[in-house]
Design a protein around this motif. Structure first.
Motif, PDB file in Angstrom:
ATOM      1  N   LEU A  55       0.824  -1.220   0.000  1.00  0.00           N
ATOM      2  CA  LEU A  55       0.000   0.000   0.000  1.00  0.00           C
ATOM      3  C   LEU A  55       0.851   1.259   0.000  1.00  0.00           C
ATOM      4  O   LEU A  55       1.963   1.271   0.496  1.00  0.00           O
ATOM      5  N   LYS A  61      -2.653   9.069  -2.049  1.00  0.00           N
ATOM      6  CA  LYS A  61      -3.020   7.738  -2.563  1.00  0.00           C
ATOM      7  C   LYS A  61      -3.588   6.800  -1.506  1.00  0.00           C
ATOM      8  O   LYS A  61      -4.321   5.877  -1.832  1.00  0.00           O
ATOM      9  N   ASN A  62      -3.213   6.993  -0.240  1.00  0.00           N
ATOM     10  CA  ASN A  62      -3.727   6.090   0.794  1.00  0.00           C
ATOM     11  C   ASN A  62      -5.133   6.512   1.198  1.00  0.00           C
ATOM     12  O   ASN A  62      -5.387   7.693   1.459  1.00  0.00           O
ATOM     13  N   PRO A  90      -7.433  -8.701   3.805  1.00  0.00           N
ATOM     14  CA  PRO A  90      -6.639  -8.920   2.590  1.00  0.00           C
ATOM     15  C   PRO A  90      -7.000  -7.906   1.521  1.00  0.00           C
ATOM     16  O   PRO A  90      -8.151  -7.453   1.456  1.00  0.00           O
ATOM     17  N   GLY A  92      -7.809  -6.434  -2.229  1.00  0.00           N
ATOM     18  CA  GLY A  92      -8.468  -6.917  -3.431  1.00  0.00           C
ATOM     19  C   GLY A  92      -9.287  -8.167  -3.169  1.00  0.00           C
ATOM     20  O   GLY A  92      -9.379  -9.075  -3.994  1.00  0.00           O
ATOM     21  N   GLY A  94     -12.659  -8.288  -1.848  1.00  0.00           N
ATOM     22  CA  GLY A  94     -14.119  -8.240  -1.898  1.00  0.00           C
ATOM     23  C   GLY A  94     -14.721  -8.032  -0.525  1.00  0.00           C
ATOM     24  O   GLY A  94     -15.928  -8.149  -0.341  1.00  0.00           O
ATOM     25  N   SER A  97     -11.724  -3.737   1.812  1.00  0.00           N
ATOM     26  CA  SER A  97     -10.461  -3.399   2.468  1.00  0.00           C
ATOM     27  C   SER A  97     -10.149  -1.901   2.412  1.00  0.00           C
ATOM     28  O   SER A  97      -9.828  -1.282   3.428  1.00  0.00           O
ATOM     29  N   ALA A  99     -12.200   0.462   1.966  1.00  0.00           N
ATOM     30  CA  ALA A  99     -13.260   1.165   2.710  1.00  0.00           C
ATOM     31  C   ALA A  99     -12.994   1.137   4.206  1.00  0.00           C
ATOM     32  O   ALA A  99     -13.192   2.136   4.907  1.00  0.00           O
ATOM     33  N   ALA A 133      -9.206   4.702  -4.679  1.00  0.00           N
ATOM     34  CA  ALA A 133      -8.795   3.288  -4.600  1.00  0.00           C
ATOM     35  C   ALA A 133      -9.462   2.417  -5.648  1.00  0.00           C
ATOM     36  O   ALA A 133      -8.877   1.446  -6.123  1.00  0.00           O
ATOM     37  N   CYS A 134     -10.713   2.730  -5.978  1.00  0.00           N
ATOM     38  CA  CYS A 134     -11.501   1.817  -6.821  1.00  0.00           C
ATOM     39  C   CYS A 134     -11.911   2.438  -8.149  1.00  0.00           C
ATOM     40  O   CYS A 134     -12.498   1.770  -8.988  1.00  0.00           O
ATOM     41  N   ASN A 141     -19.618   0.015   0.546  1.00  0.00           N
ATOM     42  CA  ASN A 141     -18.684  -0.530   1.550  1.00  0.00           C
ATOM     43  C   ASN A 141     -18.494   0.462   2.698  1.00  0.00           C
ATOM     44  O   ASN A 141     -18.591   0.100   3.886  1.00  0.00           O
ATOM     45  N   LEU A 181      -8.549  -9.817  -6.816  1.00  0.00           N
ATOM     46  CA  LEU A 181      -9.357  -9.231  -7.890  1.00  0.00           C
ATOM     47  C   LEU A 181      -9.603  -7.773  -7.528  1.00  0.00           C
ATOM     48  O   LEU A 181     -10.355  -7.474  -6.600  1.00  0.00           O
ATOM     49  N   THR A 183     -10.993  -4.098  -7.390  1.00  0.00           N
ATOM     50  CA  THR A 183     -12.326  -3.551  -7.654  1.00  0.00           C
ATOM     51  C   THR A 183     -12.362  -2.852  -9.003  1.00  0.00           C
ATOM     52  O   THR A 183     -13.303  -3.039  -9.785  1.00  0.00           O
TER      53      THR A 183
HETATM   54  N1  LIG Z   1      -5.554   1.955   2.817  1.00  0.00           N
HETATM   55  C1  LIG Z   1      -5.523   1.847   1.490  1.00  0.00           C
HETATM   56  N2  LIG Z   1      -5.028   2.849   0.732  1.00  0.00           N
HETATM   57  C2  LIG Z   1      -4.981   2.754  -0.626  1.00  0.00           C
HETATM   58  N3  LIG Z   1      -5.423   1.681  -1.323  1.00  0.00           N
HETATM   59  C3  LIG Z   1      -5.923   0.669  -0.596  1.00  0.00           C
HETATM   60  C4  LIG Z   1      -6.013   0.692   0.823  1.00  0.00           C
HETATM   61  N4  LIG Z   1      -6.564  -0.496   1.224  1.00  0.00           N
HETATM   62  C5  LIG Z   1      -6.807  -1.210   0.106  1.00  0.00           C
HETATM   63  N5  LIG Z   1      -6.418  -0.512  -0.985  1.00  0.00           N
HETATM   64  C6  LIG Z   1      -6.454  -0.882  -2.405  1.00  0.00           C
HETATM   65  O1  LIG Z   1      -7.714  -0.527  -2.918  1.00  0.00           O
HETATM   66  C7  LIG Z   1      -7.998  -1.338  -4.059  1.00  0.00           C
HETATM   67  C8  LIG Z   1      -9.446  -1.778  -3.933  1.00  0.00           C
HETATM   68  O2  LIG Z   1      -9.486  -2.702  -2.985  1.00  0.00           O
HETATM   69  P1  LIG Z   1     -10.123  -3.308  -1.939  1.00  0.00           P
HETATM   70  O3  LIG Z   1      -9.051  -4.054  -1.223  1.00  0.00           O
HETATM   71  O4  LIG Z   1     -11.009  -2.397  -1.224  1.00  0.00           O
HETATM   72  O5  LIG Z   1     -11.006  -4.244  -2.735  1.00  0.00           O
HETATM   73  P2  LIG Z   1     -11.792  -5.290  -2.023  1.00  0.00           P
HETATM   74  O6  LIG Z   1     -11.207  -5.685  -0.729  1.00  0.00           O
HETATM   75  O7  LIG Z   1     -11.948  -6.296  -3.061  1.00  0.00           O
HETATM   76  O8  LIG Z   1     -13.125  -4.603  -1.617  1.00  0.00           O
HETATM   77  P3  LIG Z   1     -14.473  -4.492  -2.345  1.00  0.00           P
HETATM   78  O9  LIG Z   1     -14.452  -5.316  -3.611  1.00  0.00           O
HETATM   79  O10 LIG Z   1     -15.459  -4.986  -1.361  1.00  0.00           O
HETATM   80  O11 LIG Z   1     -14.500  -3.016  -2.624  1.00  0.00           O
HETATM   81  C9  LIG Z   1      -6.987  -2.480  -4.020  1.00  0.00           C
HETATM   82  O12 LIG Z   1      -6.027  -2.252  -5.029  1.00  0.00           O
HETATM   83  C10 LIG Z   1      -6.341  -2.365  -2.662  1.00  0.00           C
HETATM   84  O13 LIG Z   1      -4.986  -2.787  -2.661  1.00  0.00           O
END
Ligand SMILES: Nc1ncnc2c1ncn2[C@@H]1O[C@H](COP(=O)(O)OP(=O)(O)OP(=O)(O)O)[C@@H](O)[C@H]1O
Ligand SMILES: N[C@@H](CCO)C(=O)O
Length: 308
Positions: A55, A61-62, A90, A92, A94, A97, A99, A133-134, A141, A181, A183
């Motif tokens: 990350l 970006k965070n 974890p 990506g 679902g 994360s 959020a 992020a998405c 979420n 995977l 988002t």
């Molecule tokens: N604190 C963070 N700051 C920036 N990017 C993040 C953070 N946490 C997760 N991400 C990234 O955000 C992107 C979207 O991911 P996320 O992990 O939310 O998808 P997910 O867990 O599949 O959630 P969902 O599909 O339910 O939205 C991923 O590339 C992930 O690495």
């Protein structure tokens, strides 16, 4: 200077038929964020644990710092903060994360600033983090992660968020297959138009699911878990998805769907015993296709994000 740590739970977005407009929070799994007020006016991500170095520390970006900056911009406030992120989810997966990071960061920052906002008011700031992020500012979420329980986003312009009742006994089984995977990638495969027939079917199922929550009508909840918008495209990216759906029918689960943008699959059950059995038969499905899977059984988290 004041220092506060908050926890925000994992979430299941979409909940099958509610693409971008329904979500619920999960017990125990989630992210923690510590926020410390400092001199100056910069937001600094100073520590990230549990992300295997994946990350970004850049504040633009965070999702922790993006969400807090959106809040400070609304206040026209210039304060310094040090942000520490402890990932419990974890990436990506679902399970919301990105959020959970934003939700925990906002609840902690709101606390150190003397709680100028209600939890409901924090949702738009978290949506700005999801945009980064998405690639989309969806609330299904972040809203349940902040508020807890089941949440309907009735509208996005203006934002109209409705908390829904959670029937006693409702349990969720999450199956997280060992694959990632993103988002943004999962949204890229979605069809941009649906037929009148599919729109009618989707509306009926969303209404049926919400009615089932209000009536605590488990069979109605189960038969409403049908999605003709995202699932047809996204299930193709998740090995074992349809085999699992067949397997859980034998244990009495209500139904299944893709959690958020996947690859995690969620199963709803009317009690913990069925939810546990659903997890056991699901694990066998993944064993047969040779894919590792993490299994979680949880009640719906009705509390949402909170200060530790
Ligand atoms: N604190 C963070 N700051 C920036 N990017 C993040 C953070 N946490 C997760 N991400 C990234 O955000 C992107 C979207 O991911 P996320 O992990 O939310 O998808 P997910 O867990 O599949 O959630 P969902 O599909 O339910 O939205 C991923 O590339 C992930 O690495
Ligand atoms: N509604 C979003 C949820 C992502 O977790 C999507 O399906 O892309």
């Amino acid at each position: 200077m004041r220092e506060v740590t908050a926890f925000a739970p994992a979430t299941v977005a979409n909940v099958s038929c509610g693409f971008d407009i329904l979500g619920f929070a999960i017990d125990s799994l989630g992210d923690k964020v510590k926020v410390k007020l400092t001199e100056g006016s910069a937001l600094k991500v100073v520590e990230i644990q549990g992300d295997e170095g994946k990350l970004p520390f850049e504040s633009e970006k965070n999702t922790c710092s993006v969400a807090i900056q959106a809040m400070l911009d609304q206040m026209d406030l210039h304060v310094g903060m040090e942000i520490s992120l402890y990932k419990g989810l974890p990436l990506g997966s679902g399970m919301g994360s990105s959020a959970a990071s934003a939700a925990a960061a906002l609840v902690a920052a709101n606390e150190v600033l003397g709680k100028p906002f209600s939890k409901e008011d924090l949702v738009p700031f978290a949506m700005e983090a999801e945009r980064i992020a998405c690639g989309a500012a969806h609330a299904d979420n972040v809203a349940p992660s902040i508020l807890g329980g089941f949440v309907l986003i009735r509208g996005y312009d203006p934002l109209d968020v409705i908390k829904l009742p959670v029937p006693d006994g409702l349990h969720c089984t999450l199956l997280h297959p060992h694959l990632e995977l993103k988002t943004s990638d999962s949204r890229s495969v979605l069809k941009q138009q649906i037929s009148l027939k599919d729109a009618t079917m989707q509306s009926g199922n969303i209404a049926g699911l919400i009615a089932g929550l209000y009536k605590s009508d488990f069979p109605l909840i189960g038969r409403s878990l049908k999605d003709v918008i995202a699932e047809p495209s996204r299930a193709l990216l998740i090995p074992g998805f349809y085999e699992l759906r067949e397997a859980i029918k034998n244990v009495g689960a209500l139904g299944s769907g893709i959690s958020g943008s996947g690859p995690t699959i969620f199963i709803l059950s009317s009690n913990e015993s069925i939810a546990t059995k659903a997890g056991e038969v699901s694990r066998k499905v993944f064993d047969e296709i040779g894919l590792g899977v993490d299994v979680y059984v949880s009640k719906v988290n009705v509390k949402g994000a909170f200060i530790l």
